[in-house]
Design an enzyme around this catalytic site. Structure first.
Site, mmCIF file in Angstrom:
data_model
loop_
_atom_site.group_PDB
_atom_site.id
_atom_site.type_symbol
_atom_site.label_atom_id
_atom_site.label_comp_id
_atom_site.label_asym_id
_atom_site.label_seq_id
_atom_site.Cartn_x
_atom_site.Cartn_y
_atom_site.Cartn_z
ATOM 1 N N GLU A 182 -2.192 -3.643 0.423
ATOM 2 C CA GLU A 182 -2.087 -2.697 -0.696
ATOM 3 C C GLU A 182 -0.845 -3.047 -1.497
ATOM 4 O OE1 GLU A 182 -1.734 1.424 0.344
ATOM 5 O OE2 GLU A 182 -3.539 1.444 1.582
ATOM 6 N N GLU A 203 -7.836 9.068 -8.002
ATOM 7 C CA GLU A 203 -8.517 9.909 -7.009
ATOM 8 C C GLU A 203 -7.941 11.319 -7.087
ATOM 9 O OE1 GLU A 203 -9.167 7.686 -3.098
ATOM 10 O OE2 GLU A 203 -7.716 6.388 -4.111
ATOM 11 N N LYS A 225 -6.518 13.267 -3.906
ATOM 12 C CA LYS A 225 -5.424 12.744 -3.088
ATOM 13 C C LYS A 225 -4.204 13.628 -3.265
ATOM 14 C CE LYS A 225 -4.575 8.798 -1.651
ATOM 15 N NZ LYS A 225 -4.114 7.417 -1.413
ATOM 16 N N GLU A 230 0.060 10.450 -6.237
ATOM 17 C CA GLU A 230 -0.987 9.808 -5.442
ATOM 18 C C GLU A 230 -2.328 9.766 -6.181
ATOM 19 O OE1 GLU A 230 -0.565 8.335 -2.560
ATOM 20 O OE2 GLU A 230 1.499 8.965 -2.197
#
Length: 350
Positions: free
Chosen positions: A272, A321, A324, A330
């Site tokens: 990541e 997202e 999240k 996030e």
């Protein structure tokens, strides 16, 4: 034997040139596939799995990471030729897989039922499990059992079993040559390193210059984190290696720690790396676009400690997202909006 005339020479060279072109195109394809994208599903407004796979393909993204087995995604991946990291991250699942029969069932249900239509590359047993977490004791036994089940299926040469860690297991990361696993981390990570070495698998590491920068903006300049420093920012006395960006420094500290742990040849896959477009300090569309573009171009050439070695890297993440958290930031790491519109002008092939 006489010399070839021009006609014979052309006939002789044609298949050689064809073969050379094929080899070069293969090399080009490998380079284009060196960057993958993580596909998280913590959103209630995301496209269908079939649409997601088509989005990967239309953008030339040849590798994907998912965080748990997901039947709709695995079915959509069939025949796509997208190479896959599949994860196991649920705490209770890690404990369950310390049972060999459960690991065999997991491999049957989530790998063998889809192979070879789905091109599995790695199985990531645990994501950012820290040594003080209760489930830390289950990571290595689960890895061993999954690997044994993969070997029983005769897939050990195609699919490697690893785990994904974050960079905080390494202490003294500056300068990078001083990086070493902390005392608490060593008892957890050293047996895992030995397992990876003995099975020819890489270590997966999540590397985020963004978080390193926002944790210490007084000492770390933003251009250094975004790959935009015009020259060398500091030189590591050991090896006289010059560092122009934070990503290299973070990664080479991991390599130094592996050397001190007795694994100097163990490869790292960056599982990541990303930059948010909003929700926190230095989080903007401009900064994120700069980071992703420069990262894609940079990982083709290696680090000062490992020059000339392309770094297999997975960008985080495919979509914003909205479920999240807990931090707002996030929710904003997506390369695409949930409506499948690109947030940045990116060429994923570099």
């Amino acid at each position: 034997m006489g010399f070839l005339d021009a006609k014979d020479c052309k006939a002789f060279m044609a298949p050689i040139l064809l073969l050379l072109a094929f080899i070069l195109s293969g090399l080009e394809l490998t380079g284009a596939q060196s960057v993958g994208v993580c596909y998280g599903k913590n959103g209630n407004n995301l496209p269908s799995e079939v649409d997601v796979i088509n989005l990967y393909k239309s953008n030339g993204i040849g590798r994907m990471r998912i965080y748990e087995p997901d039947q709709p995604t695995l079915n959509a991946l069939r025949g796509s030729n997208i190479e896959l990291i599949i994860g196991i991250r649920e705490k209770n699942q890690l404990q369950a897989l310390t049972d060999a029969a459960a690991a065999t069932s997991w491999v049957q249900d989530n790998v063998r039922n889809y192979w070879p239509d789905v091109k599995f590359r790695y199985i990531a047993v645990g994501n950012e499990v820290r040594p003080d977490y209760a489930e830390a004791q289950f990571v290595l036994p689960a890895m061993q059992n999954i690997r044994n089940a993969i070997a029983a299926a005769n897939l050990q040469d195609q699919i490697k079993v690893s785990t994904s860690i974050d960079t905080t297991l390494v202490e003294n990361p500056f300068p990078p040559s001083q990086g070493s696993f902390s005392g608490t981390a060593s008892s957890f990570i050293n047996p895992i390193i030995n397992f990876l070495v003995s099975n020819g698998a890489p270590l997966l590491v999540n590397v985020y210059p963004y978080f390193a920068y926002v944790d210490d903006p007084q000492k770390i300049a933003l251009p250094y984190a975004l790959f935009t420093s015009p020259g060398v920012v500091f030189t590591d006395p050991e090896g006289n290696r010059g560092y122009q960006n934070l990503f290299d420094a973070l990664l080479d500290a991991q390599y130094s720690a592996l050397e001190k742990a007795g694994a100097p040849n163990l490869q790292i896959v960056v599982s990541e790396s990303g930059w948010p477009s909003e929700g926190g300090d230095a989080a903007s569309v401009e900064n994120a676009g700069t980071f992703y573009n420069n990262l894609i171009n940079h990982v083709k050439s290696g680090t000062p400690k490992r020059p000339g070695q392309a770094i297999e890297t997975y960008l985080f993440a495919m979509f914003d997202e909205n479920q999240k958290g807990p931090d707002q930031i996030e929710k904003h790491f997506g390369l695409f909006t949930p409506g499948q519109q690109p947030k940045y002008q990116i060429s994923f092939g570099g």
